[in-house]
Design a protein around this motif. Structure first.
Motif, mmCIF file in Angstrom:
data_model
loop_
_atom_site.group_PDB
_atom_site.id
_atom_site.type_symbol
_atom_site.label_atom_id
_atom_site.label_comp_id
_atom_site.label_asym_id
_atom_site.label_seq_id
_atom_site.Cartn_x
_atom_site.Cartn_y
_atom_site.Cartn_z
ATOM 1 N N ARG A 586 9.367 8.742 -4.284
ATOM 2 C CA ARG A 586 9.053 9.508 -3.129
ATOM 3 C C ARG A 586 7.635 9.713 -2.810
ATOM 4 O O ARG A 586 7.083 10.697 -2.583
ATOM 5 C CB ARG A 586 9.688 11.007 -3.714
ATOM 6 C CG ARG A 586 11.037 11.319 -3.785
ATOM 7 C CD ARG A 586 11.353 12.635 -4.493
ATOM 8 N NE ARG A 586 10.727 12.815 -5.570
ATOM 9 C CZ ARG A 586 11.097 12.588 -6.836
ATOM 10 N NH1 ARG A 586 11.951 11.901 -7.062
ATOM 11 N NH2 ARG A 586 10.182 13.108 -7.960
ATOM 12 N N THR A 587 7.132 8.475 -2.561
ATOM 13 C CA THR A 587 5.670 8.417 -2.296
ATOM 14 C C THR A 587 5.384 8.380 -0.479
ATOM 15 O O THR A 587 4.590 8.757 -0.337
ATOM 16 C CB THR A 587 5.172 7.174 -3.070
ATOM 17 O OG1 THR A 587 5.133 7.243 -4.271
ATOM 18 C CG2 THR A 587 3.778 6.670 -2.433
ATOM 19 N N TYR A 588 6.387 7.572 -0.001
ATOM 20 C CA TYR A 588 6.053 6.972 1.438
ATOM 21 C C TYR A 588 6.876 7.670 2.347
ATOM 22 O O TYR A 588 8.161 7.898 1.959
ATOM 23 C CB TYR A 588 6.001 5.407 1.674
ATOM 24 C CG TYR A 588 4.715 4.950 0.749
ATOM 25 C CD1 TYR A 588 3.627 4.866 1.148
ATOM 26 C CD2 TYR A 588 5.146 4.480 -0.594
ATOM 27 C CE1 TYR A 588 2.452 4.203 0.530
ATOM 28 C CE2 TYR A 588 3.828 3.956 -1.299
ATOM 29 C CZ TYR A 588 2.707 3.699 -0.619
ATOM 30 O OH TYR A 588 1.758 3.085 -1.218
ATOM 31 N N ASP A 589 6.296 7.974 3.420
ATOM 32 C CA ASP A 589 7.114 8.533 4.558
ATOM 33 C C ASP A 589 7.880 7.343 5.654
ATOM 34 O O ASP A 589 8.785 7.543 6.181
ATOM 35 C CB ASP A 589 6.153 9.468 5.504
ATOM 36 C CG ASP A 589 5.390 10.408 5.054
ATOM 37 O OD1 ASP A 589 5.985 11.239 4.264
ATOM 38 O OD2 ASP A 589 4.216 10.603 5.029
ATOM 39 N N LEU A 590 7.180 6.206 5.324
ATOM 40 C CA LEU A 590 7.709 5.017 6.212
ATOM 41 C C LEU A 590 7.303 3.801 5.370
ATOM 42 O O LEU A 590 6.202 3.584 5.195
ATOM 43 C CB LEU A 590 6.767 5.026 7.489
ATOM 44 C CG LEU A 590 7.064 3.855 8.370
ATOM 45 C CD1 LEU A 590 8.695 3.808 9.003
ATOM 46 C CD2 LEU A 590 6.087 3.652 9.618
ATOM 47 N N LEU A 591 8.371 2.799 5.416
ATOM 48 C CA LEU A 591 8.251 1.695 4.961
ATOM 49 C C LEU A 591 8.756 0.502 6.097
ATOM 50 O O LEU A 591 9.416 0.525 6.492
ATOM 51 C CB LEU A 591 9.264 1.465 3.773
ATOM 52 C CG LEU A 591 9.143 2.218 2.362
ATOM 53 C CD1 LEU A 591 10.226 2.139 1.555
ATOM 54 C CD2 LEU A 591 7.699 1.989 1.986
ATOM 55 N N HIS A 592 7.663 -0.313 6.298
ATOM 56 C CA HIS A 592 7.696 -1.230 7.240
ATOM 57 C C HIS A 592 7.784 -2.568 6.689
ATOM 58 O O HIS A 592 6.959 -3.064 5.802
ATOM 59 C CB HIS A 592 6.397 -1.033 8.226
ATOM 60 C CG HIS A 592 6.487 -2.078 9.187
ATOM 61 N ND1 HIS A 592 5.641 -3.328 9.287
ATOM 62 C CD2 HIS A 592 7.194 -2.257 10.444
ATOM 63 C CE1 HIS A 592 5.999 -4.134 10.469
ATOM 64 N NE2 HIS A 592 6.906 -3.341 11.173
ATOM 65 N N LEU A 617 10.781 5.930 -1.435
ATOM 66 C CA LEU A 617 10.594 6.504 0.133
ATOM 67 C C LEU A 617 10.958 8.001 -0.137
ATOM 68 O O LEU A 617 11.830 8.288 -0.986
ATOM 69 C CB LEU A 617 11.611 5.947 0.888
ATOM 70 C CG LEU A 617 11.888 6.311 2.465
ATOM 71 C CD1 LEU A 617 10.595 5.910 3.036
ATOM 72 C CD2 LEU A 617 13.121 5.765 3.085
ATOM 73 N N ARG A 618 10.296 8.882 0.593
ATOM 74 C CA ARG A 618 10.746 10.289 0.688
ATOM 75 C C ARG A 618 12.027 10.725 1.156
ATOM 76 O O ARG A 618 12.270 10.000 2.274
ATOM 77 C CB ARG A 618 9.683 11.071 1.379
ATOM 78 C CG ARG A 618 8.169 11.201 0.308
ATOM 79 C CD ARG A 618 7.377 11.955 1.122
ATOM 80 N NE ARG A 618 5.982 12.183 0.122
ATOM 81 C CZ ARG A 618 4.856 12.340 0.468
ATOM 82 N NH1 ARG A 618 4.840 12.354 1.671
ATOM 83 N NH2 ARG A 618 3.835 12.525 -0.468
ATOM 84 N N PRO A 619 12.820 11.609 0.685
ATOM 85 C CA PRO A 619 13.896 12.047 1.504
ATOM 86 C C PRO A 619 13.276 12.510 3.026
ATOM 87 O O PRO A 619 12.375 13.350 3.005
ATOM 88 C CB PRO A 619 14.322 13.427 0.783
ATOM 89 C CG PRO A 619 14.064 13.102 -0.735
ATOM 90 C CD PRO A 619 12.601 12.337 -0.619
ATOM 91 N N GLY A 620 13.963 12.277 3.961
ATOM 92 C CA GLY A 620 13.288 12.424 5.171
ATOM 93 C C GLY A 620 12.616 11.236 5.643
ATOM 94 O O GLY A 620 12.227 11.332 6.998
ATOM 95 N N GLY A 621 12.374 10.300 5.004
ATOM 96 C CA GLY A 621 11.297 9.053 5.452
ATOM 97 C C GLY A 621 12.171 8.064 6.103
ATOM 98 O O GLY A 621 13.532 8.291 6.173
ATOM 99 N N ARG A 622 11.884 7.000 6.601
ATOM 100 C CA ARG A 622 12.367 6.220 7.448
ATOM 101 C C ARG A 622 11.871 4.730 6.973
ATOM 102 O O ARG A 622 10.753 4.549 6.705
ATOM 103 C CB ARG A 622 12.200 6.250 8.816
ATOM 104 C CG ARG A 622 12.721 5.315 9.828
ATOM 105 C CD ARG A 622 12.625 5.639 11.303
ATOM 106 N NE ARG A 622 13.508 6.317 11.750
ATOM 107 C CZ ARG A 622 13.823 6.971 13.113
ATOM 108 N NH1 ARG A 622 12.885 6.191 13.830
ATOM 109 N NH2 ARG A 622 14.777 7.686 13.295
ATOM 110 N N VAL A 623 12.903 3.723 7.119
ATOM 111 C CA VAL A 623 12.664 2.299 6.739
ATOM 112 C C VAL A 623 12.715 1.567 8.001
ATOM 113 O O VAL A 623 13.802 1.721 8.840
ATOM 114 C CB VAL A 623 13.634 1.773 5.931
ATOM 115 C CG1 VAL A 623 13.477 0.421 5.488
ATOM 116 C CG2 VAL A 623 13.408 2.480 4.424
#
Length: 671
Positions: A586-592, A617-623
C-alpha cells in the motif's frame, strides 16, 4: 359548359393511387406528430420572426443513454428476413431504482455512464468488495489434451501478511545466513519461484483513505500503520506522537530538537553554497527515521530519497510513505545500494547508527560512490560535538578516513559537520603510494549495482567530468546531461534528439491525461514509473504542476539510464521486475508501466509482476499499463482475477494502433 364527371373515374387505378397516397401521408403526419411530442427533441427551426433562427433543444450537450432508450422501447430481435409490422408503442418511463441499486467502481457514475471524474487514492470505506479467502483455480483442456490451470480469483493472504515485503521477510533464508555481522539480514533474500507470493496482501482492519498531501506531512491515520513502537522508543525526541486515532509528526528528530526547518536553516548558514533547491536538488537521507528531514526539504524544492533498514524500528519507512514522502527500505550492508554513481548532491546522516569507519571505511566508500563530484556529506552525531574519550577517538578516525578519501572538511558547527567530495581524480592520483583505500580498477563500473558486492576501493570519477557539471535546478530537468553519452545502448540517431523526443512524447501524453482524464483532480502523490527511460514521464508531471513525486524504476532487462535520471534532478532505482520491490504494501497511488510487461513476459511470469503491483498499490489507487494489444487479453484476465476494475482505452494513435492502455482500479477487499 364542363362535361360531367364520369363515375368510372373513382374506380380508375390513378384515382385509387392518389387516395392511398393521401391516407399514407396523413397517417405518417399524425404518427410523426405523436412521436415528436412524446420524445426528446433535438434541433428545430422557426420562422415566426423576420429572420430565420435556430433554437437549441434543452437536451443539447446532455448524454442520452441509447441503451436505456432501446430497452424502454421494448426492441426485440426478429428472425432474419421477417418483415412483420408491429405497432409503435410510446416509451414508458421506468420505475426509479432503489437508492442503493448502484455500486460505483470509479468507472460508471450513478447514471450508469462512463466517467473518469473521480479521485485516485480515495475510496469509500463502505464500498468494499467481498472476496475469497483462497485462490480459485479452473481447469481447462488444451488442444494437446493436457489440462491447463487458470486462476479465476486470487485469494486473500493471511492477516499476518499485511505488511509483507517478500525479499526482506524471507525468514527461512535469513536463518541460513552464515553471518549477520555486517547487516546481511537486512538485505534482499527473495523467495524461490515456487514460494513466490500467490495471494493478495490484505489491508489492516479499519484501513482508511490516507490523509492527503500536504496535511499528511504532519499526521496520518493510526489504523493504516497501527504500530506504537516508535512512539514508545522515540516519543521524547520529537519524532512522532499519538493523538487518539492519528499519529502526529512534530517535525523533529534526534539531532534537530528545534524542528527540521531550523535544522535546515542551520545547514544553509554553515555552507551557503549548498543552496537548497538550486545547487542541491537530490538528497539521500540515510537512517531517516520517519523522514522529517526529507519531508521538510520538499518545500525547498529538494527531492530526498529517505532510506532505512527494516530493523527493530521496522515501520520507519512505512510511516514515511504514509506521509507521502519519498522513501524505500534499504541498508548499508554487504552490497551496493541500487543507485548509480554520482547520484546525490548531498548525503545526510543524523544519528543514523552507521559506523562509517569500520571494515576499512567500506560504507563511507559507498557514500563516496553515490555522492556527486563536488557534493556534500552532512554528519550530525555524538562524535561531532561530545567530548568523551571514545567519541573523540571516533571523531579522529572519521577525520583520518575522510582525508584519505580526499574529502575537504568544510566546517563543524554545534552538532553538525560537513565535508565536500572532490570534483575530479587529481587528489586521488597525488596521494602517497600505498595509501588506503586504493582507487578501484579502471574496469570497475560504478553504475553496475544489481547484486554487486561492496568493494574497499574509491570509485574513479570520469575523466571527461561527466556528472560533476550538472546545471542548477530547475534548468537541469530539461537540459540533456553529458552522461547521456555514456549510456550503453544502440542508438543510430543523436542521443540528445532521443532525450528531447522522449521528453516531448510524455509531456504530450500527460497533458492529454490532465485534460481528458482530470488528473489534477486525482490524488497522484506517490507515483511509480516502472520503466522510466530518461525520466520523461516524471518530468511531465512536474511540467504540468502535478503535486507528486515519482520513483523512477530502471529495469535490469534494459539499458541503465539511472545516471541521466539523477542528473535531471529526479530519483530512481535499479530493479528486476522478476523479483519483488523493496517497499511496504500500500505504498503507491499510481503505477505507470509503459512497454514493460510484453518485454518481461519473456523472462518471468506476468501474473507474479501484477500481484507485486497489487501489493504495493493502495486501495483506491490506479494502474496504467500501456502495452501491446497482443497481450491485453491476458492482462485483463489476470487483473480481474486480482480484483481490479478494468477498462481498456485506445492510445492517441487511434483504434488501429497496435497499442492499448489498460486502466485498473484497486478496491479495498474484505473476505
Amino acid at each position: 359548359m364542363k362535361p360531367p364527371i364520369s363515375a368510372d373515374l373513382f374506380t380508375t387505378p390513378s384515382f385509387l393511387k392518389i387516395v392511398a397516397f393521401f391516407f399514407v401521408t396523413v397517417t405518417f403526419f399524425f404518427l410523426g406528430k405523436h412521436w415528436s411530442e412524446s420524445s426528446q427533441q433535438l434541433v428545430f427551426f422557426t420562422t415566426t420572426s423576420q429572420e430565420p433562427t435556430v433554437a437549441t433543444s434543452p437536451n443539447y450537450n446532455n448524454f442520452i443513454n441509447i441503451s436505456a432508450l432501446i430497452g424502454q422501447n421494448g426492441t426485440q430481435s426478429q428472425p432474419e428476413k421477417t418483415l412483420v409490422a408491429t405497432p409503435i408503442v410510446p416509451p414508458q418511463a421506468p420505475a426509479p431504482p432503489p437508492p442503493d441499486s448502484f455500486r460505483t467502481y470509479g468507472i460508471l457514475n450513478e447514471n450508469g455512464t462512463m466517467s473518469d471524474d473521480f479521485e485516485v487514492g480515495y475510496f469509500d470505506p463502505e464500498m468494499v468488495d467481498g472476496w475469497v479467502n483462497e485462490t480459485q483455480v479452473e481447469t481447462e483442456e488444451s488442444s494437446a489434451s493436457a489440462p491447463l490451470f487458470t486462476i479465476k480469483k486470487f485469494g486473500l493472504c493471511p492477516r499476518n501478511m499485511g505488511e509483507y515485503i517478500p525479499c526482506l521477510d524471507n525468514r527461512e533464508a535469513i536463518q541460513k545466513l552464515k553471518s549477520t555481522e555486517r547487516g546481511e539480514k537486512f538485505e534482499r533474500h527473495c523467495p524461490e519461484k515456487d514460494r513466490a507470493l500467490n495471494c493478495l496482501v490484505p489491508a489492516p482492519k479499519g484501513y482508511r483513505s490516507p490523509i492527503p498531501w500536504p496535511k499528511s506531512r504532519d499526521e496520518v491515520w493510526y489504523s493504516n500503520v497501527p504500530h506504537t513502537r516508535l512512539v514508545e522508543d522515540k516519543g521524547g525526541q520529537n519524532w512522532i506522537s499519538r493523538d487518539k486515532d492519528k499519529f502526529k509528526f512534530p517535525g523533529g528528530g534526534t539531532q534537530f530538537i528545534h524542528g527540521a526547518d531550523e535544522y535546515l536553516d542551520h545547514i544553509s548558514r554553515i555552507v551557503p553554497e549548498i543552496a537548497f533547491g538550486q545547487n542541491t536538488r537530490v538528497v539521500l537521507d540515510a537512517g531517516c527515521g520517519v523522514a522529517s528531514f526529507g519531508a521538510y526539504l520538499l518545500s525547498r524544492d529538494v527531492l530526498t530519497m529517505s532510506i532505512a533498514p527494516k530493523d527493530v524500528h521496522e515501520n520507519q519507512i512505512q510511516f514515511a510513505l504514509e506521509r507521502h514522502v519519498p522513501a524505500m527500505v534499504a541498508a548499508f550492508a554487504t552490497r551496493r545500494l541500487l543507485y548509480p554513481s554520482q547520484a546525490f548532491d548531498l548525503i545526510h546522516c543524523s544519528r543514523c547508527r552507521i559506523n562509517w569507519t569500520r571494515d576499512d571505511g567500506m560504507w563511507l566508500l559507498e557514500v563516496n560512490r553515490i555522492l556527486r563530484a563536488g557534493g556534500y556529506f552532512v554528519w550530525a552525531a555524538q562524535p561531532v560535538y561530545k567530548h568523551e574519550e571514545i567519541l573523540e577517538e571516533q571523531w579522529e578516525e572519521m577525520l583520518n578516513l575522510t582525508t584519505r578519501l580526499c574529502w575537504k572538511f568544510l566546517k563543524k558547527d554545534g552538532y553538525i559537520a560537513i565535508w565536500q567530495k572532490p570534483s575530479d581524480n587529481s587528489c586521488y592520483l597525488n596521494r602517497e603510494a600505498g595509501t588506503n583505500p586504493p582507487l578501484c580498477d579502471p574496469s570497475d563500473d560504478p553504475d553496475n549495482v544489481w547484486y554487486v558486492n561492496l568493494k574497499a576501493c574509491i570509485s574513479r570519477l570520469p575523466e571527461n567530468g561527466y556528472g560533476a557539471n550538472v546545471t542548477r535546478w530547475p534548468a537541469r530537468l530539461q537540459n540533456p546531461p553529458n552522461r547521456l553519452q555514456s549510456i550503453k545502448f544502440d542508438a543510430f540517431i543523436s542521443r540528445e534528439e532521443l532525450f528531447v523526443a522522449e521528453t516531448k512524447y510524455w509531456n504530450d501524453i500527460v497533458g492529454g491525461f490532465v485534460r481528458a482524464l482530470h488528473w489534477k483532480k486525482m490524488r497522484l502523490r506517490n507515483v511509480m514509473d516502472m520503466k522510466a527511460g530518461f525520466g520523461g514521464f516524471a518530468a511531465a508531471l512536474i511540467n504540468h504542476k502535478l503535486d507528486s513525486w515519482v520513483m523512477n524504476v530502471v529495469p535490469v532487462s534494459g539499458p541503465n539510464t539511472l545516471p541521466v535520471i539523477y542528473d535531471r534532478g529526479l530519483i530512481g532505482v535499479m530493479h528486476d521486475w522478476c523479483e519483488p520491490f523493496d517497499t511496504y504494501p500500500r505504498t503507491y497511488d499510481l503505477l505507470h508501466a509503459a512497454n514493460l510487461l510484453s518485454i518481461e513476459r519473456k523472462r518471468c511470469n506476468i501474473s507474479s509482476i501484477m500481484l507485486e503491483m497489487d501489493r504495493i498499490l493502495r486501495p483506491g489507487g490506479r494502474v496504467y499499463i500501456r502495452d501491446s494489444l497482443s497481450i491485453m487479453d491476458e492482462l485483463q484476465d489476470i487483473a480481474k482475477a486480482i480484483g481490479w476494475h478494468v477498462t481498456l482505452r485506445e492510445t492517441s494513435e487511434g483504434p488501429h494502433a497496435s497499442y492499448r492502455i489498460l486502466v485498473g482500479d484497486k478496491h479495498l477487499l474484505r473476505a
